[in-house]
Design a protein around this motif. Structure first.
Motif, PDB file in Angstrom:
ATOM      1  N   LEU A 120       0.838  -1.187   0.000  1.00  0.00           N
ATOM      2  CA  LEU A 120       0.000   0.000   0.000  1.00  0.00           C
ATOM      3  C   LEU A 120       0.877   1.243   0.000  1.00  0.00           C
ATOM      4  CD1 LEU A 120      -2.622  -1.097   2.662  1.00  0.00           C
ATOM      5  CD2 LEU A 120      -2.761  -1.325   0.198  1.00  0.00           C
ATOM      6  N   ALA A 121       0.614   2.133  -0.925  1.00  0.00           N
ATOM      7  CA  ALA A 121       1.393   3.371  -1.000  1.00  0.00           C
ATOM      8  C   ALA A 121       0.739   4.408  -0.098  1.00  0.00           C
ATOM      9  CB  ALA A 121       1.427   3.871  -2.436  1.00  0.00           C
ATOM     10  N   ASP A 122       1.471   4.831   0.942  1.00  0.00           N
ATOM     11  CA  ASP A 122       0.937   5.807   1.881  1.00  0.00           C
ATOM     12  C   ASP A 122       1.313   7.218   1.480  1.00  0.00           C
ATOM     13  OD1 ASP A 122      -0.463   4.162   3.525  1.00  0.00           O
ATOM     14  OD2 ASP A 122       1.203   3.772   4.850  1.00  0.00           O
ATOM     15  N   ASP A 123       0.972   7.621   0.285  1.00  0.00           N
ATOM     16  CA  ASP A 123       1.213   8.993  -0.087  1.00  0.00           C
ATOM     17  C   ASP A 123       0.161   9.459  -1.067  1.00  0.00           C
ATOM     18  OD1 ASP A 123       2.160   7.462  -2.186  1.00  0.00           O
ATOM     19  OD2 ASP A 123       3.758   8.831  -2.691  1.00  0.00           O
TER      20      ASP A 123
ATOM     21  N   VAL B 255      -5.506  23.491  -4.370  1.00  0.00           N
ATOM     22  CA  VAL B 255      -4.681  22.306  -4.631  1.00  0.00           C
ATOM     23  C   VAL B 255      -5.603  21.149  -5.016  1.00  0.00           C
ATOM     24  CG1 VAL B 255      -2.819  22.958  -3.076  1.00  0.00           C
ATOM     25  CG2 VAL B 255      -4.677  21.573  -2.209  1.00  0.00           C
ATOM     26  N   THR B 256      -5.083  20.232  -5.810  1.00  0.00           N
ATOM     27  CA  THR B 256      -5.806  19.029  -6.183  1.00  0.00           C
ATOM     28  C   THR B 256      -5.127  17.844  -5.511  1.00  0.00           C
ATOM     29  OG1 THR B 256      -6.426  19.976  -8.307  1.00  0.00           O
ATOM     30  CG2 THR B 256      -6.600  17.591  -8.089  1.00  0.00           C
ATOM     31  N   VAL B 257      -5.892  17.086  -4.744  1.00  0.00           N
ATOM     32  CA  VAL B 257      -5.386  15.936  -3.999  1.00  0.00           C
ATOM     33  C   VAL B 257      -5.929  14.672  -4.664  1.00  0.00           C
ATOM     34  CG1 VAL B 257      -5.276  14.818  -1.752  1.00  0.00           C
ATOM     35  CG2 VAL B 257      -5.402  17.313  -1.888  1.00  0.00           C
ATOM     36  N   SER B 258      -5.022  13.789  -5.086  1.00  0.00           N
ATOM     37  CA  SER B 258      -5.415  12.545  -5.759  1.00  0.00           C
ATOM     38  C   SER B 258      -4.792  11.363  -5.045  1.00  0.00           C
ATOM     39  CB  SER B 258      -4.949  12.559  -7.214  1.00  0.00           C
ATOM     40  OG  SER B 258      -5.426  13.685  -7.891  1.00  0.00           O
ATOM     41  N   GLY B 259      -5.455  10.219  -5.093  1.00  0.00           N
ATOM     42  CA  GLY B 259      -4.934   9.018  -4.458  1.00  0.00           C
ATOM     43  C   GLY B 259      -5.830   7.828  -4.708  1.00  0.00           C
ATOM     44  N   GLY B 260      -5.569   6.758  -3.980  1.00  0.00           N
ATOM     45  CA  GLY B 260      -6.316   5.523  -4.164  1.00  0.00           C
ATOM     46  C   GLY B 260      -6.949   5.037  -2.877  1.00  0.00           C
TER      47      GLY B 260
END
Length: 167
Positions: A28-31, A45-50
């Motif tokens: 799991l990528a914690d960023d 700001v645009t925050v993207s992730g999974g």
């Protein structure tokens, strides 16, 4: 090395590969991907992730506040920072249903050089790329395939040597 030892080595390698593939969970990528990384006060700001594919919503906390929708395990939310002083700030995203959380950071500052031009600074913020998902075990699968190929190659080499010496 005898053919019997070669078979034993191949069996050990195959067992290790099976253990790596079956027992190793996904990495799991914690960023989070925060874009742009350096903003001026009041800039969005645009925050993207999974998240997990079963999650429906995500909430942002820390230096920004916001909510967004998760589509097929991915989200992208635009928000304005609640801080206005120059400095580095952290954002936390929490996926609703699975409670999976991850964090990222950004900097509030002018980003200007002495002559007024914007200057790059620091290392490259590369993020996780295309494999930045909570359900993509590519590393374990690749290592398992590599170990399996090495075991098969070793067995074939030992069999060829054994056949050559008996002929």
């Amino acid at each position: 090395m005898s053919a019997r030892n070669a078979v034993a080595c191949s069996a050990v390698l195959a067992g290790c590969a099976a253990g790596a593939v079956c027992c190793g969970g996904p990495a799991l990528a914690d960023d989070l991907d925060v874009s742009p990384n350096v903003v001026r006060p009041g800039q969005t700001v645009t925050v993207s992730g999974g998240c997990q594919t079963t999650d429906r919503y995500v909430t942002l906390s820390g230096a920004v506040r916001g909510k967004g929708v998760v589509n097929d395990g991915w989200f992208s939310v635009s928000a304005k920072p609640i801080r206005t002083r120059d400095g580095r700030y952290t954002i936390t995203a929490k996926c609703i249903t699975s409670n999976y959380s991850q964090s990222g950071s950004f900097t509030i500052g002018q980003g200007k050089g002495r002559d007024g031009e914007t200057r790059p600074h620091g290392g490259a913020m590369t993020g996780g790329g295309g494999t930045q998902g909570p359900d993509v075990p590519w590393t374990g699968l690749g290592l398992g395939m590599l170990a399996g190929a090495a075991g098969i190659g070793g067995a074939a080499l030992m069999r060829a040597r054994a056949t050559r010496t008996h002929a």
